[in-house]
Design an enzyme around this catalytic site. Structure first.
Site, PDB file in Angstrom:
ATOM      1  N   HIS A   1      -9.082  -3.823  -2.209  1.00 60.53           N
ATOM      2  CA  HIS A   1      -8.103  -3.148  -1.344  1.00 60.53           C
ATOM      3  C   HIS A   1      -8.596  -1.741  -0.993  1.00 60.53           C
ATOM      4  O   HIS A   1      -8.559  -1.336   0.167  1.00 60.53           O
ATOM      5  CB  HIS A   1      -6.744  -3.096  -2.064  1.00 60.53           C
ATOM      6  CG  HIS A   1      -5.674  -2.410  -1.284  1.00 60.53           C
ATOM      7  ND1 HIS A   1      -4.733  -3.107  -0.559  1.00 60.53           N
ATOM      8  CD2 HIS A   1      -5.380  -1.100  -1.112  1.00 60.53           C
ATOM      9  CE1 HIS A   1      -3.909  -2.231   0.041  1.00 60.53           C
ATOM     10  NE2 HIS A   1      -4.291  -1.009  -0.296  1.00 60.53           N
ATOM     11  N   GLU A   2      -9.067  -1.010  -1.992  1.00 65.44           N
ATOM     12  CA  GLU A   2      -9.537   0.358  -1.748  1.00 65.44           C
ATOM     13  C   GLU A   2     -10.815   0.372  -0.907  1.00 65.44           C
ATOM     14  O   GLU A   2     -11.007   1.263  -0.085  1.00 65.44           O
ATOM     15  CB  GLU A   2      -9.740   1.118  -3.066  1.00 65.44           C
ATOM     16  CG  GLU A   2      -8.498   1.193  -3.956  1.00 65.44           C
ATOM     17  CD  GLU A   2      -7.207   1.567  -3.248  1.00 65.44           C
ATOM     18  OE1 GLU A   2      -7.240   2.305  -2.246  1.00 65.44           O
ATOM     19  OE2 GLU A   2      -6.148   1.086  -3.680  1.00 65.44           O
TER      20      GLU A   2
ATOM     21  N   CYS B   1       0.854  -1.182   0.000  1.00 65.19           N
ATOM     22  CA  CYS B   1       0.000   0.000   0.000  1.00 65.19           C
ATOM     23  C   CYS B   1       0.892   1.234   0.000  1.00 65.19           C
ATOM     24  O   CYS B   1       1.917   1.259   0.682  1.00 65.19           O
ATOM     25  CB  CYS B   1      -0.898  -0.019   1.241  1.00 65.19           C
ATOM     26  SG  CYS B   1      -1.997   1.384   1.364  1.00 65.19           S
TER      27      CYS B   1
ATOM     28  N   HIS C   1      -9.933   0.248   2.587  1.00 66.24           N
ATOM     29  CA  HIS C   1      -9.616   1.607   3.076  1.00 66.24           C
ATOM     30  C   HIS C   1     -10.892   2.324   3.516  1.00 66.24           C
ATOM     31  O   HIS C   1     -10.929   2.937   4.577  1.00 66.24           O
ATOM     32  CB  HIS C   1      -8.921   2.436   1.991  1.00 66.24           C
ATOM     33  CG  HIS C   1      -7.452   2.270   1.931  1.00 66.24           C
ATOM     34  ND1 HIS C   1      -6.602   2.658   2.942  1.00 66.24           N
ATOM     35  CD2 HIS C   1      -6.642   1.753   0.958  1.00 66.24           C
ATOM     36  CE1 HIS C   1      -5.345   2.390   2.595  1.00 66.24           C
ATOM     37  NE2 HIS C   1      -5.350   1.849   1.413  1.00 66.24           N
TER      38      HIS C   1
END
Length: 141
Positions: A131-132, A90, A135
């Site tokens: 992945h985002e 990341c 977040h």
């Protein structure tokens, strides 16, 4: 209101990155522009970004799809298939960490004009989106 280009600094504080994001509204269009500009400035080592990576706690992500970057506002996975294990890095955090991902996901989101969209993504693109979305959920990978 005129939008202007702005490359924002990357947030590296795990505490800030651990806070779940709020829903985005049309008032957040400058955030979207800044996120796309910041991703473009980091294309050599970054394929996706969430708004909290530039210090804005909203559910907005951008994903590099070949030569194009797309924005997803308030994205939500509504279907998924095929789990696998991988390691991810990341831009906000050093090193790589193990995680589980789906090979195929279907995502509902609003585009940069706040029009509803639904699209299926596979493999590496699906991995970036997941992945985002982590977040946005305040989950550190």
């Amino acid at each position: 209101m005129e939008e202007h280009q702005m490359i924002r600094p990357i947030v590296h504080d795990p505490a800030a990155l651990s806070v779940p994001a709020d829903l985005a509204t049309p008032a957040d269009t400058q955030v979207l522009t800044d996120l796309l500009d910041t991703l473009a400035a980091h294309t050599d080592n970054c394929v996706g970004m969430a708004a909290n990576m530039i210090g804005v706690n909203k559910q907005i992500i951008v994903v590099q799809l070949g030569p194009f970057a797309i924005a997803m506002i308030n994205p939500k996975i509504i279907d998924h298939h095929g789990t696998y294990e991988t390691k991810e890095g990341c831009l906000s955090l050093p090193g790589e960490r193990p995680t589980s991902r789906y090979h195929q996901i279907t995502v509902k989101y609003k585009d940069q004009h706040f029009k509803p969209q639904q699209q299926r993504f596979n493999d590496f693109t699906a991995q970036i989106i997941q992945h985002e979305l982590d977040h946005c959920a305040g989950k550190l990978i």
